[in-house]
Write a protein that holds these residues in place. Structure first.
Motif, short mmCIF file in Angstrom:
data_model
loop_
_atom_site.label_atom_id
_atom_site.label_comp_id
_atom_site.label_asym_id
_atom_site.label_seq_id
_atom_site.Cartn_x
_atom_site.Cartn_y
_atom_site.Cartn_z
N ILE A 673 42.28 18.02 -34.87
CA ILE A 673 42.87 19.33 -35.17
C ILE A 673 42.99 19.45 -36.69
CG2 ILE A 673 44.10 19.59 -33.00
CD1 ILE A 673 46.63 18.65 -34.41
N ARG A 674 43.00 20.67 -37.16
CA ARG A 674 43.18 20.92 -38.58
C ARG A 674 44.62 20.66 -38.99
NH1 ARG A 674 39.75 26.19 -37.24
NH2 ARG A 674 40.98 25.78 -35.36
N GLY A 675 44.82 20.42 -40.27
CA GLY A 675 46.18 20.19 -40.77
C GLY A 675 46.56 18.74 -40.91
N HIS A 746 51.55 20.51 -33.64
CA HIS A 746 51.29 21.94 -33.70
C HIS A 746 51.00 22.32 -35.16
CE1 HIS A 746 52.90 22.89 -29.59
NE2 HIS A 746 53.46 21.70 -29.80
N VAL A 747 49.93 23.07 -35.35
CA VAL A 747 49.52 23.47 -36.70
C VAL A 747 49.13 24.93 -36.69
CG1 VAL A 747 47.91 23.06 -38.60
CG2 VAL A 747 48.71 21.15 -37.21
N ILE A 748 49.53 25.67 -37.72
CA ILE A 748 49.03 27.03 -37.93
C ILE A 748 48.38 27.08 -39.31
CG2 ILE A 748 50.75 28.12 -36.43
CD1 ILE A 748 52.23 28.97 -38.99
N ALA A 768 51.83 22.21 -40.78
CA ALA A 768 52.20 21.59 -39.50
C ALA A 768 53.55 22.12 -39.05
CB ALA A 768 52.24 20.08 -39.65
N LEU A 769 53.58 22.70 -37.85
CA LEU A 769 54.83 23.16 -37.27
C LEU A 769 55.58 22.02 -36.60
CD1 LEU A 769 53.70 26.53 -35.64
CD2 LEU A 769 54.77 26.17 -37.87
N THR A 779 47.15 19.88 -46.13
CA THR A 779 47.48 21.30 -46.27
C THR A 779 46.30 22.14 -46.72
OG1 THR A 779 48.27 20.93 -48.53
CG2 THR A 779 49.90 20.79 -46.74
N PHE A 780 45.27 21.52 -47.30
CA PHE A 780 44.10 22.26 -47.76
C PHE A 780 42.86 21.46 -47.43
CE2 PHE A 780 40.86 22.97 -51.06
CZ PHE A 780 40.61 24.32 -50.84
#
Length: 788
Positions: A673-675, A746-748, A768-769, A779-780
């Motif tokens: 997953i991203r993040g 969880h990531v947005i 990251a939530l 983060t990038f």
């Protein structure tokens, strides 16, 4: 009074007339109204009274000679003249002989000199072309221009042909977006009546398309329609992108693809009412406008099947149809339904089955009722299939694209489909498939005329990512190896800490059937991986793949692999024990099933990709385990097809048996997953991530325009990812192992996409939530790849 006496009377009266005194009276009363009639009468009398004593001039030559010819034989020139010794010829025939000689294109000048009974034909021959050169051309190379022109070295120079060649070259530049190009043919005289032919080229600048707009479109925006057509607007990097150059002939292609686009979405009345390409006042850019008429969107109404062939049950064919009432109408769905019925006819042994779609229009509820009629087609057979133009590609590569062979019933639809498949091979720049009558009226000969193009490439590339840094690669690829339709590729890629070697070979028609044979081998090495240990992995995998349904495909493979870990510098007891082991060999078999509706589904705006596979290792080697992986992706276009929505669910599981355990080099540690960094989540001992035996991820993302001009190629996106890596044996742990249970992250985030001339670039900004202790966030993330 006789005619002669009347004439004398008028002459006598005119002699006695006092012209000075009566001029005014005569002019006013007699001269003006009668002069025209009198002149006509006098002319007629003269013509009747004096005989014709002059006749058309004729010639008769005892000798006909030719002077000035050096290369052209005298008899050839006399044949052009068509004048024989002793023949009586008129001046007109002499002029025709002159024109015939001059019209041969062999002579710069011709002179006919008659002297009594002798005729001398003086000619001046055109020079021969010593060589042909091009000056001033940069965008089009000499070899390309030489292929366009008719003039050739060692041929007779023809000014007419040279001018025609200049026009052809100018048109070639216009097709490449340089409508202001000018070409001037010039000659340089050499000895022995030879000349050098030089085409001076002024290429001019490419005339760009500044703006493409549409008038009359309501269902789809200008932005969406601009993605469909081949013409493109000039963007920021116009110096690197040539596709924004204006090409007039491309507009016809654009009109066709627009029609296909709307028709496939139920707009059966759509038409392009006109196109307007307006040149700007500065003559450096075009403004292109398409006037369209969309009409109404239609859906399928009642769908029935009738049989007009005795013994053929229509219900059987109705049951195999996938189209249902209420689905948006599309000609593609009609074609696929016909193909499905015809295949059923072949299976049932029904020869010459033809399916005629009979469409009834219901304007009140905007539906189209379709009745598929099963009829008996004409008894026409395929006599033979002739392939021409293929100098490298073997005939069988082209022939296997046909579902019919010599002696089979002729089916026009199958021929059209074969033509499309040949074009999709990518081996040919031109494909022309036509059917003509054979040796008998019931025989058809299929002519396939192709023009080959380059299918091999050597690439040099560079890559950059926030994970691996700067990387370089070199590769070779051949899509039509030895003209057999086989694919062969080799690639070496590396960065500061990794090196990857890979070779792939694919035979798409193994044993002459729809059976794909593949052989791949790779070697992947990492050094100082996350400052923990080095890895070496290698594999050799032969495989076969074949279709098992319209959208489904099954692949069977054998895998032989090797993996090793070395130079561990960390403190984890689990990793230390795994690195202490020697390298492991694996040997196993597996399968993978894929189901893809992205191209053949009922909805052109949506598709599903399903992949499920298992690998069983234990056929020799050092490892006994089963690996199961699954992935399902759903995608659809929404909001006028301007927003792409995508959802992905994937997971994997490693199950070891016979008292064996997994190692970090075999476990899942990729960025699921991203993040989060690669190997940044999952089981952790101390501060060192171990990877896991299981992973699962659910990802949602959307891509949409952000208001920038679409020629910039920049769009935005948003995503929401959920995932976890878990599960590991802790026998060798020297401290507590955290996050080994199933714990979701969880990531947005938001994304920026750029279709740059260097390749697709993506920037992800994430947060990251929900995370777990020890997770390494990212983060990038930026990735871009360029091939030079």
């Amino acid at each position: 009074m006789t005619f002669t006496k009347g004439m004398s009377y008028w002459v006598t009266r005119m002699n006695k007339f006092n012209w000075g005194r009566g001029l005014k009276h005569l002019q006013a009363r007699y001269f003006a109204p009668t002069f025209g009639m009198l002149f006509a009468i006098l002319t007629l009398i003269a013509a009747l009274s004096f005989p014709q004593n002059s006749a058309a001039q004729t010639y008769q030559f005892n000798t006909v000679s030719v002077e000035g010819n050096q290369r052209i034989d005298t008899n050839t020139i006399l044949n052009y003249a068509g004048i024989s010794r002793g023949q009586t010829v008129s001046a007109g025939q002499l002029n025709e002989a002159y024109q015939d000689i001059l019209g041969s294109g062999l002579f710069e000048s011709v002179e006919m000199v008659p002297r009594g009974s002798n005729l001398t034909i003086k000619v001046k021959e055109f020079p021969t072309i010593n060589k042909i050169a091009f000056e001033g051309n940069r965008k089009l190379k000499d070899d390309d221009l030489s292929g366009f022109i008719e003039s050739r070295s060692r041929q007779v120079f023809s000014p007419t042909k040279a001018e025609r060649d200049a026009a052809i070259i100018t048109e070639a530049y216009a097709q490449n977006g340089r409508a202001s190009a000018r070409v001037t043919p010039k000659i340089i005289k050499r000895s022995d009546n030879r000349v050098d032919l030089v085409f001076e080229v002024f290429e001019g600048g490419a005339i760009e398309v500044q703006r493409i707009s549409f008038v009359g479109n309501r269902a789809y925006s200008d932005r969406r329609l601009r993605k469909v057509i081949g013409s493109k607007q000039a963007g920021l990097l116009r110096a690197f992108i040539a596709r924004d150059s204006f090409v007039e002939d491309r507009l016809e292609f654009d009109k066709q693809v627009l029609t296909d686009f709307y028709n496939s979405r139920g707009y059966v009345d759509f038409r392009v009412t006109g196109t307007n390409a307006e040149l700007a006042r500065e003559q450096d850019t075009y403004f292109v406008t398409f006037n369209v008429q969309e009409g109404q969107q239609f859906r399928f109404g009642q769908i029935t099947t009738v049989s007009e062939i005795k013994g053929v049950n229509a219900d059987v064919y109705q049951d195999i149809l996938k189209v249902r009432p209420g689905v948006v109408y599309s000609p593609t769905l009609i074609e696929s339904s016909i193909a499905r019925m015809e295949r059923q006819g072949i299976k049932d042994g029904v020869d010459f089955l033809r399916v005629e779609p009979r469409i009834s229009r219901n304007d009140r509820d905007l539906t189209l009722d379709v009745e598929f009629a099963l009829v008996r087609g004409p008894r026409v057979f395929v006599e033979r299939i002739d392939v021409e133009g293929n100098t490298t590609t073997l005939d069988r590569v082209v022939r296997r694209q046909f579902d019919v062979v010599e002696g089979d019933p002729f089916n026009p639809r199958q021929i059209r489909e074969a033509s499309d498949r040949i074009e999709r091979l990518g081996y040919f720049s031109e494909v022309d498939v036509e059917a003509r009558e054979g040796s008998r009226p019931d025989q058809i000969v299929v002519d396939v005329d192709v023009e080959e193009q380059t299918t091999g490439s050597v690439s040099f590339g560079a890559s950059f990512s926030t994970n691996d840094g700067l990387g370089l690669s070199i590769g070779f690829a051949e899509r039509n190896f030895l003209g057999r339709g086989q694919q062969l590729s080799a690639r070496i890629a590396g960065s500061a800490d990794t090196i990857n070697y890979r070779i792939n070979f694919v035979e798409p028609a193994f044993l002459g059937r729809d059976l794909e044979f593949g052989l791949s081998t790779s070697l992947f090495e990492t050094s100082d991986r996350n400052s923990l240990f080095d890895t070496t992995t290698a594999d050799l995998t032969p495989s076969i793949a074949f279709p098992i349904s319209e959208n489904g495909r099954l692949s069977l493979f054998y895998s032989f692999g090797y993996s090793d870990m070395d130079d561990y510098t960390g403190t984890s007891g689990i990793l230390a024990s795994e690195v202490a082991e020697s390298g492991r060999f694996s040997s196993g078999i597996g399968y993978r099933y894929t189901y893809d509706t992205r191209r053949t589904g009922l909805n052109p705006n949506a598709g599903v990709l399903l992949s499920f596979g298992q690998e069983f290792n234990g056929l020799g080697g050092d490892q006994d385990y089963i690996e199961t992986t699954a992935r399902i992706v759903g995608q659809t276009l929404a909001f006028g097809e301007e927003v792409t929505l995508r959802a992905t669910l994937e997971g994997g599981a490693l199950s070891y048996f016979n008292d064996q355990e997994s190692r970090a080099v075999d476990r899942y540690s990729q960025q699921i997953i991203r993040g989060f960094e690669p190997n940044g989540i999952g089981p952790i001992e101390g501060t060192e991530h171990l990877g896991g035996d299981y992973f699962a991820a659910l990802k949602f993302e959307a891509e949409f325009p952000i208001g920038l001009p679409d020629e910039y190629g920049i769009t935005g996106g948003a995503f929401y990812d959920i995932g976890s890596i878990w599960g590991i044996d802790t026998t060798n742990a020297t401290s507590a192992v955290n996050s080994q249970d199933f714990e979701l992250r969880h990531v947005i985030g938001v994304s920026v996409f750029w279709e740059s001339p260097f390749g697709p670039l993506r920037m992800n900004f994430s947060r990251a939530l929900e995370d777990q202790p020890g997770d390494e966030e990212q983060t990038f993330d930026l990735t871009v790849r360029s091939n030079f």
